[in-house]
Design an enzyme around this catalytic site. Structure first.
Site, short mmCIF file in Angstrom:
data_model
loop_
_atom_site.label_atom_id
_atom_site.label_comp_id
_atom_site.label_asym_id
_atom_site.label_seq_id
_atom_site.Cartn_x
_atom_site.Cartn_y
_atom_site.Cartn_z
N PHE A 50 0.85 -1.20 0.00
CA PHE A 50 0.00 0.00 0.00
C PHE A 50 0.87 1.24 0.00
O PHE A 50 1.89 1.31 0.70
CB PHE A 50 -0.92 0.00 1.22
CG PHE A 50 -1.97 -1.06 1.18
CD1 PHE A 50 -3.16 -0.86 0.50
CD2 PHE A 50 -1.77 -2.28 1.81
CE1 PHE A 50 -4.14 -1.84 0.45
CE2 PHE A 50 -2.74 -3.28 1.77
CZ PHE A 50 -3.92 -3.06 1.10
N GLU A 51 0.45 2.25 -0.76
CA GLU A 51 1.32 3.42 -0.96
C GLU A 51 1.63 4.19 0.32
O GLU A 51 2.66 4.83 0.43
CB GLU A 51 0.69 4.36 -1.98
CG GLU A 51 -0.59 5.02 -1.51
CD GLU A 51 -1.27 5.77 -2.65
OE1 GLU A 51 -1.22 7.00 -2.66
OE2 GLU A 51 -1.85 5.10 -3.53
N ALA A 52 0.73 4.10 1.30
CA ALA A 52 0.95 4.90 2.52
C ALA A 52 2.04 4.31 3.43
O ALA A 52 2.47 4.96 4.37
CB ALA A 52 -0.36 5.04 3.29
N ASN B 134 1.78 11.56 -5.12
CA ASN B 134 2.06 11.32 -3.70
C ASN B 134 3.55 11.18 -3.44
O ASN B 134 4.11 11.81 -2.54
CB ASN B 134 1.33 10.07 -3.21
CG ASN B 134 -0.09 10.38 -2.76
OD1 ASN B 134 -0.44 11.54 -2.52
ND2 ASN B 134 -0.92 9.36 -2.67
#
Lengths: 255, 330, 255, 330
Positions: A50-52, B134
């Site tokens: 997951f990108e976070a 991001n």
């Protein structure tokens, strides 16, 4: 009438692409469901990213956010967004699932605006981590309902790179070599990309649809593989696990 | 050096590391008790026109109470770094706090849907928008944290995201490869919510860091909101657990449930019902006005907000959800 | 004969430069002793920084290595080398103490080789973190015994930047603006750098020495300040704390 | 892009991120039990000619046992990253393991003095040497970890350290400032010593990280030596404490006291007496040969080395020293 819906079909088809020991960068919703299904059917060691910052979790349930606590439940790393993206940039992540409001024949995606950027008709969220995942992960896949408004000749805004203008344009772009769009899975068919032109190509058609339907519901000219297969429908086991374990509240697969 | 291509988007902050060094040189590093109310911290450290960045990820360990206070104090004309900004963005948009926006992800709520009010505010044309991703925003903060004016990456190329960004492409001096150069981003003021901090600002959190470690170092002024205070004996006992050391911190605000209605890892899950309320209220300007009065403008502070939203009973429910404690076992 | 030795003098003089709330990057030995002394005399909130990642410790005793556990005892951060150096690069660190086998009139230091680099007469450790500290920290200081073999006209190798070739050469070099050598503290005198030429300049002479001694024990021409002070000797309190608390085993100050 | 200046030192490794991506793509990510003996791990993953890098800092959380095993197996012609290499460097020099060296800090033992044998080996002219700094080597590993061919910094300029390095100077596309560009460093093989790891390689350590987090990601093959094994239940319970995730790990070797005679934070302090023995033995080739036979070549493994050096009694003493437990209280 089949005993499954098109979302269940797309998720099942997508999940079969994820071999054991592969790494896949996903967001919430259908991509996450496909990854969870793969883990529970044939790929227990599938590493979900997951990108976070969540890396390699054993998802106990569908996350609501790619940053909520489920995304690092029993994970191998509760890291940072930088950690995740560096893994991707370093070539560690094999697959990613992305989507958008528009997609073109080279698999480029728009999730930014419809209309003019300065004063858009519709503002969408933007890249988020999509441009990053698509730039870095080896094989980008899309699960999406198919229609001519979504499959367009020209994007209003190219948020996320596919094969760019096709041919060797991506190889010349500066993006990491060898990565790019791999499979497009829709409610009607499965497409890949013709190796030379990098144009979208129909390789299998879902039960209940004809090539004609697929072409009529696409805003650009689709290539067609020499041999078109029929997409294998979800197995009983896939459906059971998807409905009972992956998405019991049917957030994604619907009712 | 020869720039190959330049994005056409404005860069809203100065990437010059020497300008930043002169600022950081003057920062106070004595051990002073920095505990103050969030109201005081926002008055003191967040000014109209500042470039604002906040920690966490949308509705995960996000300083929601700080966003409320910024809106309550009617701050205006701020710049804002929108890296997966979801509920935080809803709040700041409701207050029309910002007028320039670095976008990675905005106007969305991930799986929940779209944030209507944020969307109309941006579509109004009253907001200057530069596109990023991001990772790019994270790297811009890392460049600032490292004291260099830019960092190279390999994303964004070949897209309109690059074209509408403030980035440039350059050629690698070693491989000849084309790379994106991302300008350093030094926010004027930043808010980060954590689990535990001592009175000087030595702070800890658990779970994913998102971009907070670089943000803490990149920000010129940093306000920590914390679920609870811990003793300095404890932070000194285990310096390996300190994520943000006190030297970079300007204020410590004790704000229990400061990330509500978002998720705080190992503490409480997001209040999806309340977020749905927001999304519904946003649909009608009059309803939304009343809703904002009810939960922000008419609230003295976060405690009142929490009490109006179900108080301890609700918080206990959300804790059980976060820890996945089956109902019958409660 | 004074009741202190030259090392005790240098450490005491150096410690007075470190005001409360300042940050200082140090190595083992005399610099560390000076920082500890400062903490115990007038600067309890002096933030001591070690290149290996220790940040803001309350040193319980002299570290043997800049990476041993003492360097992060009761610290505000047990970080990485990158963390420490990024703090320095960002302008957070006010002072650093460095040394070398050779120093020139602009405060440049050699800790790499004597003789030819390809086949050196003597190989020294090299930069370690010295070049980094000197590049990034605002004010670089040196504590060293003074003699003509060490204070040389020309370095065999410029490991660590001082004011480079003097004048505005450092400002033009690309190194962070405004940082550079500040004070050189020897057994005989204290020097600073003349603001325009950036050449080393005698500003105070230690008890028991004459300007003549200082000049004779320097391999290059020293500038001399208009008013030369006598260096204030260690106070009784400084000596007591240094001998009893900072270096009870006299590793650094000797017997 | 126009390079302003280039250092004249050779770059001993390929900074091309696409070449590294192709390698990392093939790395196994299934959860497999990677526990094996250090002997087996060195045989399997460290080859003559490889570029070697090791974790820790000189004699602090350094994989000393791994260095012994590399020497014991008489590996040759390796490249080596000498970032504050002290006792580790003594060992590798004694075995003349490397013939090309990226230098930040070598031939020294910090406050302890100089390492005679390392020094004579380098002065012999049989070693190719390129100069760097500690931060520069860290940044070169970070560039590799980030998958970019270089990173910009603001050190080294104006010095011979730059002139004899493999670095280049470039101009910032935003500020016009001159910057150093440091080429990515992807070691072929790396060893990192930790406090705890599970059988898959999820690893934890306490205290300073030095450059180990970037090293773990930059290295093509990574061997973890650990003081002890922990269960995967434990690493999964607290992923926030995992410093190195299993995906990058090729082998897990259980080596109690694997950093001896160096310091292992919270476990044991360095054995200064034994390091002095080294320094003394190094002075005379014959004595040194016998000394090396005694402590390396004639030892089956690290356990035998520890037992020959005082065993548990000595280890308990060093533990008391590390924890600063006053003698009388023992």
């Amino acid at each position: 009438m089949a005993d499954y819906n098109s979302m269940e079909l797309m998720i099942s088809v997508a999940s079969r692409e994820l071999e054991n020991g592969a790494t896949v960068g996903v967001g919430t919703g259908a991509p996450c469901a496909a990854a969870m299904l793969a883990q529970k059917v044939a790929s227990p060691d599938l590493v979900i990213v997951f990108e976070a910052g969540g890396f390699g979790p054993e998802l106990p349930e569908m996350p609501i956010s790619v940053g909520d606590s489920r995304t690092f439940y029993k994970a191998s790393l509760a890291g940072s967004m930088g950690d995740t993206m560096e893994y991707c940039a370093r070539g560690f992540v094999d697959y990613t699932f992305l989507g958008g409001a528009q997609i073109d024949m080279y698999g480029n995606l728009n999730s930014t605006v419809i209309g003019d950027h300065a004063k858009p008709k519709v503002r969408f969220p933007g890249s988020g981590g999509a441009n990053d995942f698509a730039s870095f992960c080896w094989r980008m896949m899309v699960m999406t309902p198919q229609n001519s408004k979504r499959f367009v000749e020209k994007l209003d805004f190219r948020t996320t790179p596919g094969w760019l203008e096709g041919g060797d344009s991506r190889a010349k772009s500066g993006l990491p070599l060898g990565a790019g769009p791999y499979k497009i899975i829709t409610d009607m068919a499965v497409m890949d990309f013709e190796p030379e032109s990098k144009r979208m190509r129909v390789i299998s058609i879902n039960p209940g649809y004809q090539l004609k339907d697929v072409k009529e519901n696409c805003g650009f000219e689709l290539l067609v593989a020499d041999k078109i297969k029929e997409t294998a429908p979800p197995t009983a086991e896939e459906l059971r696990i998807l409905r009972e374990e992956v998405d019991p509240y049917r957030y994604v697969i619907g009712r | 050096m020869n720039v190959i291509e330049s994005g056409m988007g404005p860069v809203f902050s100065n990437p010059d590391p020497d300008e930043a060094r002169a600022f950081f040189r003057k920062k106070n590093r004595t051990k002073t008790n920095k505990v103050m109310s969030l109201k005081e911290a926002v008055e003191k450290f967040a000014h109209d026109g500042d470039y604002l960045a906040i920690g966490g990820f949308g509705a995960n360990r996000t300083p929601v109470a700080a966003c409320h206070e910024i809106v309550r104090q009617r701050k205006k004309n701020m710049g804002f770094a929108g890296h997966t900004a979801t509920h935080d963005m809803q709040i700041l948009s409701a207050g029309e706090v910002y007028d320039r926006l670095d976008v990675a992800y905005v106007v969305g709520l991930e799986a929940r849907g779209l944030a209507g009010a944020s969307r109309s505010y941006i579509q109004s044309g009253r907001v200057k928008v530069t596109e990023w991703t991001n990772y790019s925003l994270t790297m811009r903060l890392k460049a600032a944290a490292m004291g260099v004016p830019f960092l190279p990456t390999r994303n964004m190329m070949g897209t309109d995201t690059f074209k509408y960004s403030g980035a440039k492409t350059i050629e690698c001096p070693y491989t000849g490869k084309k790379l994106v150069a991302l300008p350093a981003l030094y926010p004027d003021v930043a808010f980060i919510h954590v689990h535990e901090a001592d009175i000087y600002g030595n702070a800890r959190f658990k779970g994913i860091a998102v971009a907070d470690l670089d943000l803490a170092n990149a920000a010129k002024r940093l306000i920590i909101t914390t679920e609870r205070l811990i003793s300095t004996d404890e932070t000194q006992r285990d310096p390996s657990s300190t994520k943000i050391p006190y030297h970079v911190v300007d204020a410590v605000c004790v704000v229990p449930f400061g990330a509500y209605p978002g998720t705080m890892p190992y503490e409480y899950f997001s209040d999806e019902a309340h977020i749905k309320e927001w999304m519904a209220a946003e649909k009608d300007p009059e309803t939304f006005k009343a809703f904002l009065n009810e939960i922000i403008y008419d609230c003295k502070d976060n405690e009142e907000y929490i009490m109006r939203n179900g108080g301890f009973a609700k918080m206990n429910e959300l804790r059980a959800l976060e820890l996945m404690i089956p109902k019958e076992k409660k």
